[in-house]
Design an enzyme around this catalytic site. Sequence first.
Site, PDB file in Angstrom:
ATOM      1  CE1 TYR A 144      -3.539  -2.424  -0.014  1.00 44.99           C
ATOM      2  CE2 TYR A 144      -3.375  -2.627   2.456  1.00 44.99           C
ATOM      3  CZ  TYR A 144      -4.264  -3.040   1.277  1.00 44.99           C
ATOM      4  OH  TYR A 144      -5.118  -3.696   1.276  1.00 44.99           O
TER       5      TYR A 144
ATOM      6  CG  ASN B 223      -2.891  -9.731  -1.360  1.00 39.55           C
ATOM      7  OD1 ASN B 223      -3.865 -10.189  -1.569  1.00 39.55           O
ATOM      8  ND2 ASN B 223      -2.389  -8.841  -1.545  1.00 39.55           N
TER       9      ASN B 223
ATOM     10  CB  SER C 163      -6.181 -11.533   0.793  1.00 39.35           C
ATOM     11  OG  SER C 163      -6.733 -10.541   0.223  1.00 39.35           O
TER      12      SER C 163
ATOM     13  CB  SER D 261     -13.736  -2.341  -2.198  1.00 34.35           C
ATOM     14  OG  SER D 261     -14.097  -1.482  -3.235  1.00 34.35           O
ATOM     15  N   PRO D 262     -16.066  -1.404   0.471  1.00 32.56           N
ATOM     16  CG  PRO D 262     -16.748  -0.355   2.386  1.00 32.56           C
ATOM     17  CD  PRO D 262     -15.613  -0.984   1.731  1.00 32.56           C
TER      18      PRO D 262
ATOM     19  NE  ARG E 172      -9.693   6.058  -4.435  1.00 32.09           N
ATOM     20  CZ  ARG E 172      -9.932   4.807  -3.569  1.00 32.09           C
ATOM     21  NH1 ARG E 172      -9.850   3.696  -4.096  1.00 32.09           N
ATOM     22  NH2 ARG E 172     -10.353   5.349  -2.574  1.00 32.09           N
TER      23      ARG E 172
ATOM     24  CB  SER F  67      -8.838   9.577   1.831  1.00 36.04           C
ATOM     25  OG  SER F  67     -10.006  10.236   1.367  1.00 36.04           O
TER      26      SER F  67
ATOM     27  CD  GLU G 284     -20.704  10.057   4.721  1.00 32.42           C
ATOM     28  OE1 GLU G 284     -21.894   9.698   4.027  1.00 32.42           O
ATOM     29  OE2 GLU G 284     -19.737  10.866   4.366  1.00 32.42           O
ATOM     30  CG  ASN G 285     -17.194   5.878   5.472  1.00 30.45           C
ATOM     31  OD1 ASN G 285     -18.161   6.337   4.866  1.00 30.45           O
ATOM     32  ND2 ASN G 285     -16.270   5.828   4.793  1.00 30.45           N
TER      33      ASN G 285
END
Length: 364
Positions: A119, A155, A185, A241-242, A261, A322, A329-330
């Site tokens: 990442y 992964n 993964s 990635s919901p 993005r 980010s 909020e999430n």
Amino acid sequence: MQVSFACTDHGLKAPRNGEHSKQNATSPNTTSQARARFRTVALIARSLGSFTHRYHHNLKESTGKLTGMKYRNLGKSGLRVSCLGLGEGNLSFLCQVAEQLMTIAYESGVNLFDTAEVYSGGKRSSLVITTKLYWGGKGSLQRMQLEYVDVVFANRPDSNTPMEEIVRAMTHVINQGMSMYWGTSRWSAMEIMEAYSVARQFNLIPPVCEQAEYHFFQRDKVETQLPELYHKIGVGVVSWSPLACGIITGKYENGIPESSRASMKPYQWLREKVMSEDGRKQQAKLKELAHIAEKLSCTLPQLAIAWCLRNEGVSSVLLGSSNPSQLTENLGAIQVIPKMTAGIASEVDHILGNRPHSKKDYHH
């Protein structure tokens, strides 16, 4: 190889009134305080008692008294994780923001923090801690200032390596005290089952969970393939990635915003996806779903995250926020979970029109 860690203590403290507003991002002590706070989060999980919680016999969902965060077992293991975890894929270049997000997540009851060296391109910061066990497990742990991690993820399967070697390697990592559990993964259900069979055949340690993409427009694997593994061998799901890389936020309803993005060169594939015919159809469906969100007094992202958690096989949903406002909020999706009734789920299915058919459906 991806590394995730979870602290599993339910006594996470809620923020005091006005605490966030008092924090000064430019203060000389911000970095050291955040680093110390992060170490505290990680060290909580070092206690053996965290794996033998008084509710260990109950695999059902529980709620933190102070934070309202919900906790579930990771698959059918004894590791208790928050329903919402923090993924750090977008934070490596924003050190101060990363520290703020870690603090907000921790004080909201989040105890699952996912990280991988890929990442951040190998860069280190005070909070975005990354490693690859390919380069030496003990060295990786030293860089993270931890004695061991809780979960190590393999992964993507390596087609050039026999499954027995992969399972033996993961078992070795656990036997050496570098990790408590291992998971997969982006593996197929067949590959996970093969790993489990090999583990049983050679008296090795099987995986306890799979990391899989799961959202409104990506459902088949999590809803039709993995539930069978959950019931048969106890493999849980940590979904990622919901919000479908931001598509579900609604930001692309009127095109590609300059700061998004999809406007960046490395995400040309996302831009093409948004601008495609399927992308336009998805935006139309999101407009309809926004009405359901309005009816439930929540935002579209909160509805999407709560919808993911309605699935009993999903142990935790990784958030990829980010900035602090996005994360706050999430995290509010926790309050929407009780509103996700069968009727609401049916309305969502009707709008999406992509509900996969499980084996049970074919027997009716």
